[in-house]
Design an enzyme around this catalytic site. Sequence first.
Site, PDB file in Angstrom:
ATOM      1  N   LYS B  22      12.891   5.364   0.654  1.00 54.96           N
ATOM      2  CA  LYS B  22      13.710   4.008   1.843  1.00 54.96           C
ATOM      3  C   LYS B  22      14.051   4.902   3.063  1.00 54.96           C
ATOM      4  O   LYS B  22      14.064   4.298   4.473  1.00 54.96           O
ATOM      5  CB  LYS B  22      15.169   3.606   1.358  1.00 54.96           C
ATOM      6  CG  LYS B  22      15.848   3.023   1.754  1.00 54.96           C
ATOM      7  CD  LYS B  22      16.965   2.202   1.226  1.00 54.96           C
ATOM      8  CE  LYS B  22      16.541   1.875  -0.033  1.00 54.96           C
ATOM      9  NZ  LYS B  22      18.104   0.887  -0.998  1.00 54.96           N
ATOM     10  N   ARG B  91      23.452   3.948   1.030  1.00 56.64           N
ATOM     11  CA  ARG B  91      22.380   3.721  -0.207  1.00 56.64           C
ATOM     12  C   ARG B  91      21.662   5.103  -1.097  1.00 56.64           C
ATOM     13  O   ARG B  91      21.612   5.576  -0.086  1.00 56.64           O
ATOM     14  CB  ARG B  91      21.588   2.709  -0.363  1.00 56.64           C
ATOM     15  CG  ARG B  91      21.597   1.338   1.360  1.00 56.64           C
ATOM     16  CD  ARG B  91      20.527   1.029   1.391  1.00 56.64           C
ATOM     17  NE  ARG B  91      21.185  -0.401   2.528  1.00 56.64           N
ATOM     18  CZ  ARG B  91      21.072  -1.930   2.233  1.00 56.64           C
ATOM     19  NH1 ARG B  91      20.211  -2.245   1.065  1.00 56.64           N
ATOM     20  NH2 ARG B  91      21.568  -2.571   3.259  1.00 56.64           N
ATOM     21  N   GLY B 100      17.352   2.712 -12.199  1.00 60.40           N
ATOM     22  CA  GLY B 100      18.375   3.775 -12.952  1.00 60.40           C
ATOM     23  C   GLY B 100      19.545   4.067 -12.006  1.00 60.40           C
ATOM     24  O   GLY B 100      20.904   4.109 -12.501  1.00 60.40           O
ATOM     25  N   MET B 102      22.527   4.314  -9.309  1.00 61.08           N
ATOM     26  CA  MET B 102      23.731   3.743  -7.737  1.00 61.08           C
ATOM     27  C   MET B 102      22.695   2.984  -7.385  1.00 61.08           C
ATOM     28  O   MET B 102      21.673   3.466  -5.943  1.00 61.08           O
ATOM     29  CB  MET B 102      24.805   4.465  -7.585  1.00 61.08           C
ATOM     30  CG  MET B 102      25.689   3.579  -7.016  1.00 61.08           C
ATOM     31  SD  MET B 102      26.980   4.563  -5.704  1.00 61.08           S
ATOM     32  CE  MET B 102      26.042   4.295  -3.934  1.00 61.08           C
ATOM     33  N   ARG B 335       8.202  -1.795   2.975  1.00 62.91           N
ATOM     34  CA  ARG B 335       7.796  -0.666   2.187  1.00 62.91           C
ATOM     35  C   ARG B 335       6.334  -1.878   1.577  1.00 62.91           C
ATOM     36  O   ARG B 335       5.981  -2.725   2.168  1.00 62.91           O
ATOM     37  CB  ARG B 335       8.360  -0.824   1.045  1.00 62.91           C
ATOM     38  CG  ARG B 335       8.436  -1.719   0.398  1.00 62.91           C
ATOM     39  CD  ARG B 335       9.947  -2.154  -1.064  1.00 62.91           C
ATOM     40  NE  ARG B 335       9.711  -2.681  -1.549  1.00 62.91           N
ATOM     41  CZ  ARG B 335      10.637  -3.539  -2.161  1.00 62.91           C
ATOM     42  NH1 ARG B 335      11.824  -2.063  -2.997  1.00 62.91           N
ATOM     43  NH2 ARG B 335      10.822  -4.461  -2.675  1.00 62.91           N
ATOM     44  N   HIS B 449      -4.328  -1.697 -36.765  1.00 64.05           N
ATOM     45  CA  HIS B 449      -6.207  -1.112 -36.860  1.00 64.05           C
ATOM     46  C   HIS B 449      -6.359  -2.595 -35.536  1.00 64.05           C
ATOM     47  O   HIS B 449      -7.466  -2.594 -35.107  1.00 64.05           O
ATOM     48  CB  HIS B 449      -5.970  -1.564 -38.452  1.00 64.05           C
ATOM     49  CG  HIS B 449      -7.276  -1.656 -38.692  1.00 64.05           C
ATOM     50  ND1 HIS B 449      -8.291  -2.466 -38.677  1.00 64.05           N
ATOM     51  CD2 HIS B 449      -8.982  -1.158 -38.652  1.00 64.05           C
ATOM     52  CE1 HIS B 449      -9.426  -2.759 -38.645  1.00 64.05           C
ATOM     53  NE2 HIS B 449     -10.608  -1.609 -39.028  1.00 64.05           N
ATOM     54  N   SER B 774     -18.520  15.920 -26.808  1.00 60.99           N
ATOM     55  CA  SER B 774     -17.751  15.136 -26.154  1.00 60.99           C
ATOM     56  C   SER B 774     -16.306  14.906 -27.204  1.00 60.99           C
ATOM     57  O   SER B 774     -16.296  15.284 -28.010  1.00 60.99           O
ATOM     58  CB  SER B 774     -18.381  13.836 -26.805  1.00 60.99           C
ATOM     59  OG  SER B 774     -18.314  12.301 -27.013  1.00 60.99           O
ATOM     60  N   CYS B 842     -15.256  10.226 -26.025  1.00 61.32           N
ATOM     61  CA  CYS B 842     -15.456   9.011 -26.259  1.00 61.32           C
ATOM     62  C   CYS B 842     -14.087   8.668 -26.457  1.00 61.32           C
ATOM     63  O   CYS B 842     -14.715   7.130 -27.933  1.00 61.32           O
ATOM     64  CB  CYS B 842     -16.626   9.142 -26.605  1.00 61.32           C
ATOM     65  SG  CYS B 842     -16.442  10.037 -28.488  1.00 61.32           S
ATOM     66  N   TYR B 862     -19.257  12.749 -17.477  1.00 59.55           N
ATOM     67  CA  TYR B 862     -19.441  10.854 -18.463  1.00 59.55           C
ATOM     68  C   TYR B 862     -18.230  10.655 -19.105  1.00 59.55           C
ATOM     69  O   TYR B 862     -17.342  11.836 -19.369  1.00 59.55           O
ATOM     70  CB  TYR B 862     -20.731  10.584 -18.753  1.00 59.55           C
ATOM     71  CG  TYR B 862     -20.728  11.046 -20.230  1.00 59.55           C
ATOM     72  CD1 TYR B 862     -19.889  10.706 -21.006  1.00 59.55           C
ATOM     73  CD2 TYR B 862     -21.540  12.254 -20.945  1.00 59.55           C
ATOM     74  CE1 TYR B 862     -19.814  10.240 -22.654  1.00 59.55           C
ATOM     75  CE2 TYR B 862     -21.473  12.213 -21.757  1.00 59.55           C
ATOM     76  CZ  TYR B 862     -20.805  11.555 -22.889  1.00 59.55           C
ATOM     77  OH  TYR B 862     -20.820  12.452 -24.267  1.00 59.55           O
TER      78      TYR B 862
END
Lengths: 890, 890
Positions: B22, B91, B100, B102, B335, B449, B774, B842, B862
């Site tokens: 801020k 602030r 969370g 003030m 912002r 599952h 992998s 994978c 990959y």
Amino acid sequence: MPKYVYDFSEGNRDLKDLLGGKGANLAEMTNLGLPVPPGFTITTEACKVYLDGGREPAELAGEVTTHLATLEGAIGRRLGDPEHPLLVSVRSGAKFSMPGMMDTVLNIGLNDVSVDGLAKQSGNERFAWDSYRRLVQMFGKTVLGVDGELFEHAIDRLKEQRGVKSDLELDAGDLRALTGTFQSIVKEQTGRDFPTDPREQMDLAIRAVFDSWNGDRARLYRRQERIPADLGTAVNVQAMVFGNLGMDSGTGVAFTRDPATGATGVYGDYLENAQGEDVVAGIRNTRPLQELEQIDKPAYDELLGHMRTLEHHYRDLCDIEFTIERHKLWMLQTRVGKRTAGAAFIIASTLVDEGLIDLDEALTRVTGAQLAQLMFPKFGETDAPRIAKGMNASPGAAVGVAVFDSDRAEERAKSEPVILVRRETTPDDLNGMIAAQGILTSRGGKTSHAAVVARGMGKTCVCGAEELDVDLAGRKFTAPGGVVVNEGDVVSIDGTSGAVYVGEVEVVPSPVVEYFEGTLAPDADPLVAAVHRLLTHADSKRRMKVRANADTPEDAERGRRFGAQGIGLCRTEHMFLGDRRQLVEDLILAGDDEAARDAALQALLPMQRADFAGIFEAMDGLPVTVRLLDPPLHEFLPSLEDLSVEIAVLEATGKPVPEERRALLDAVRRLHEQNPMLGLRGVRLGLVIPGLFQLQVRAIAEAAKMRKAAGGDPRVEIMVPLVGAVQELEVIREESEQVLTEVGYDEALIGTMIEVPRAALTAAQIAESADFFSFGTNDLTQMGWGFSRDDVEAAFFSRYLDLGIFGVSPFETLDREGIGRLVRIACEEGRAAKPGIKLGICGEHGGDPDSIHFCDEVGLDYVSCSPFRVPVARLEAGRASIETKGSDTR
Amino acid sequence: MPKYVYDFSEGNRDLKDLLGGKGANLAEMTNLGLPVPPGFTITTEACKVYLDGGREPAELAGEVTTHLATLEGAIGRRLGDPEHPLLVSVRSGAKFSMPGMMDTVLNIGLNDVSVDGLAKQSGNERFAWDSYRRLVQMFGKTVLGVDGELFEHAIDRLKEQRGVKSDLELDAGDLRALTGTFQSIVKEQTGRDFPTDPREQMDLAIRAVFDSWNGDRARLYRRQERIPADLGTAVNVQAMVFGNLGMDSGTGVAFTRDPATGATGVYGDYLENAQGEDVVAGIRNTRPLQELEQIDKPAYDELLGHMRTLEHHYRDLCDIEFTIERHKLWMLQTRVGKRTAGAAFIIASTLVDEGLIDLDEALTRVTGAQLAQLMFPKFGETDAPRIAKGMNASPGAAVGVAVFDSDRAEERAKSEPVILVRRETTPDDLNGMIAAQGILTSRGGKTSHAAVVARGMGKTCVCGAEELDVDLAGRKFTAPGGVVVNEGDVVSIDGTSGAVYVGEVEVVPSPVVEYFEGTLAPDADPLVAAVHRLLTHADSKRRMKVRANADTPEDAERGRRFGAQGIGLCRTEHMFLGDRRQLVEDLILAGDDEAARDAALQALLPMQRADFAGIFEAMDGLPVTVRLLDPPLHEFLPSLEDLSVEIAVLEATGKPVPEERRALLDAVRRLHEQNPMLGLRGVRLGLVIPGLFQLQVRAIAEAAKMRKAAGGDPRVEIMVPLVGAVQELEVIREESEQVLTEVGYDEALIGTMIEVPRAALTAAQIAESADFFSFGTNDLTQMGWGFSRDDVEAAFFSRYLDLGIFGVSPFETLDREGIGRLVRIACEEGRAAKPGIKLGICGEHGGDPDSIHFCDEVGLDYVSCSPFRVPVARLEAGRASIETKGSDTR
């Protein structure tokens, strides 16, 4: 330029890497001036070059020629000389003894011409042809790869033709014919003639030794023993001498002390007119070494002198092979000799008395494994019938009446000794196992429940005796041959060998244990005196403390008598069984009903407090690490299968199903887990079930406070199991500290098990909230390898050992490369984050010799193991300190 | 000496560490010359000193005095001035937005004297007293910790007394009385008077902001979001401006583009005579921002100018708060604004067109999570009754008839769309899940599952809808309120929200998916065009390849259409279900009967070959990684519980038990494992069951050979699962190479999963025998954390998330600190041992945005994920390349 060949006179015993064990010891004896047949060693480096490139190093042939010439000069004969042929042996010899490798080719140098020279030279034609046929046979088999059976069949056929039974009855002509037959076999099988050029024989044999390094059996052996694959083997070429030239010759084995008892004095065997292999074959009876004095006093006196020289030089029991060739003594081999466990202690102590070694070195001459062997009772001689053999799961000897149910075993044990016989055991059998002298199961391996718990108790166990058909309902088992043992019949089980007998076998108690228990004085007998002396020295040297794993005051007291300096693991799950099962069931069934849950917890509190009070009293002044509840809750409930069947059968037969059984089934089904080991247990229970861990912490704190008020000195360590993330520990720590404050006892340390791989990997974070780490290497091994000990041993460990994937089960000896790496990471990073953090181990590895050395290396403050393993751990911790002396261990 | 206070004109947006988000943005606007009410920021450093030592740094008070004087000079009023009082807000503002903490105290500077000054200055007595009572209320609650309810009750009582309903109906006198009441409450609750010294008010408020950093909610939030605990918060002190001074004042929110659609143009809301909190409270209706042009054209024009300035400066959609105080525009906050997934793509692409950003930057403005959202069909508006809400396990919208059994679902799906409804699913439900439009379960969480398999298939799933009572036998479920849905009734499930409806809700397909499927052109609509443009750019930038996990030719083809460059995981266990179950049962029951075993294997061979042939064809020219059989064999058999009950019931009712059922029960019991995940599976199966892996390798090789003979270009990679030690891989590799040679196809790579912690720890050894690694991060997570996904999610994950032990499930996003460390070790050491080794992933993490960035960091070649996640992975791999551009990633 590297030197590839060393004369025996050029090496010494420190060059085992280069010359192998055999070559190094031959060099050592040569340098001591002992009569060693001359020879030389081709180095492991030469082997490595050959294995890498597929050919010998270019310089090798020249070096061999030079050293061969020296050898020929020394002995006064030449290889292949038709009149006075030199014969040589070619033997493999790696740094580590490897039974999987090619062993030996003898008599190299013989051919159709030199055999006559040997006959003349020895005056013994039969000897010459026997030597030649042995060369063709050995060479054909080991160097040329011919199936050895073919030679054996040829001998058998010849003996049949001659109508004789023994090789010795074949005469020189027979052996000459046999040699021809063998040469034909070689030609037939390999397509080439048996090489008659002695140098070619030698070169091929050397190459065969090189190749044998990568033979199937050698590779399997290395895989099992974790011997690096790139060491290579050395090759020893040595002049042959012969103990089979007549009655003025012979061969023998000698020990500088008795390897069975450790007693001082000369021991050994001698066989006249024989070669080493005849001794091994055992066809003729050997004579005690002492009789050599009558046979050939000068040789005997010379041998005794050499034995003294070697024992003083090696400062240990030596095992010697020698040959006498026509009154001339030759020393063929020596090495530090194997011995029994008892002999090891006695010899080490005696050598100190004799001034040959100091106590530090004496300690390195004995092992924890040897001490453990000495701690078990043994069976004496017996005529009782052995009816089966199972796994030697937990050593010792136990006799009692067979009982097939744990409750009955507990009852019956009040009046007579009992052997608990089960197909397999479960935690519900604990009372029976405690009451029994020994445990016999027909299923499960060395890491089955029965085996693990029995070892923890130091109780004899034979498990997986699959030949036994156990009929629990019928209260009997049937052995092969129809032998039936009914409940109440006496059986004897040998946990050291796995043997099972019907009837009573006499048990001889261990004097070493009697000494630990305080019922035998340290000077009661030489063995106990030696153990006392070396263990006392180990205690004075070791850096690591030794604690016991103990869940009861009785175990704690025994641990203390055996030298434990605290309790490293006090499990609390056993405290929730037996009479308290109903309360635990109430707790579980309470679910979200706070009132019911609190009532169950409140009822448990005074019982838990009493549990801890007893243990703190037994361990007054020493640390006690209490582990909060670890196992999944359904372990306290009946099995899903049993309960489902029970209710389904009631329903199917139209009988009423009690409402509480149905509620219990619901609970069991709800709590059922696919993989309980990876389920809701340990710290997860503490986070999910309100009040459970707080109950335990309160009981601990109240017991400690009471003890203090009574003038005692409780030293409490609260251990949170199964932590994987520091956040878990933070929450439990906060709650526990609040309870400690409420009770008014705030001296407890709070720490955690490191048993989940992630805990080891994030140890730096976890250390911030932990006063100590205790490595739970059982679970760490299970999770790190991804296999559960309950499931995998029977399923595939034996196959894995066969394939050489393990050399030893990682549950027995800590796997240094994998699991050990996690331990090392956690030690280093935990200590970096919190320098004063206390580090210990409480898995079963804490009592395993090799693993204890690892623990010392990584700088643990203590190891903890079952009370019975405490002396073993004391000894090994002392040895570890001595071995790392001089190097910075932290 | 550190500087603890920055005037807004001294900071900038790069100082978020020091000034908080801020403060940094306020400074940025100030420097741009925008009309920001003057103020200053106290740094996070000051907060850290306070938190460490329990007191503010000594220099702070002096610095605050200096900056306050500057502020007073700029605005021409003094704090506490009785005539022209300056009011300020205090602030909190940390580097990361933290709900969370003030928030704000407004109107600091008011007391019993200055309130009159404010009344005169504003000409509005009611306003002045309302401001004062708000200060006492906010200050009392946030700074002094008084229960806020007490103030609310006092307001309610006063309104009752006055007989009014709204705060607005209270007049100046009422508010003056209320202020007095509030002051009494403070006195009563805290034992001290409400502080009337304005500087004391300010100092206490600053300290309260510091303290709020360690408030319970803030700590929990940080634990969940893994925000470091030692960052501290900044504090912003700013002159108050008032939008509630009359109709010439007001307050509003403005967006520089439409955050819902991404369309260009001004959007926002305005409310006359109001403060920001009134807009939030929603008591009065706001007016569209455009109407401000009529109300106050100069202010409107000025605002538009500032909006253009900000958008050009931030080069992105800005979200702005402003206030007009008597025609004077003040900019209060800005912002970069939040936006919908679709708007993100459109805005990013438009900004490129406008020349504000380049394509690289545009790519960083969109996320894979946004793309994934765009890929699911959605429900339109509906009147259908929502009957339950479960977990949004796999997004999308599905409509069909409820069916309660997988076989019936498969049958019925041939003629109409089906929703499979189960309590929970098992592998046996696969056919039903494949056939169904969506899956609804009453049990299990996001890693059950049903959820995992559905996500893998990209199929809508709502799971754990616990309000539903599913009666499988009765083929119906009951929802709260007694709504009964029978088999065949239509239901609609929203996998994105978890909602369940009775009846049909209209489904709108995703145009983005239609584009991927090739049925919609890239320029079909602006959204698709933007997605196409950015994804194409991502493809051109990414270093990592993207593969699909696919077990069937259909999945492989879809993966390819979605941009997959191969298959990273082709599981073979699905190929053993269905019709082949009997053969697998035969194989298992064969035990040691070689002939029976070979017969079963031979019967399976042509089927397996056909499986692979289809997949190789679909992926011609691209690599296909086939994993050999992984799950424990008992997964192919009935459950122990069911079978035990079946046989026990037959026995109890005197009915005959078929011999084959009894044999099956024996087999099931023999194969039963305590912890199947840690049992006989993966490579262990291959080592223990003769011929099993060879069958699979043969089928692979024969299929590849046939494909090649037909002119195709198969690229085969054979993957061995669950390896923990190189020795395991060596044995399988040797056997496999022999089969490949026999078949005459030797182009296959042979590699291994790294999914067991020990494999990662010994990767250097394993690399010697592996052509590729992998990472199976699902199992690696399970074993590394020591919990099984099947067991723990329901049992404790929600509790863990509540406690902040996880910020996100480690099964969704790779846990970098623990499991990621194992991956990193294996990458580094595997590559060091074998530089050319191919590395991929994978596990499901291969499709998770955050995890993909990690994969790029550690240098994987990959990622592989379900076909539906392939575009997400392409996008994120591109973003990862851009983010690490310039830094050496390997």
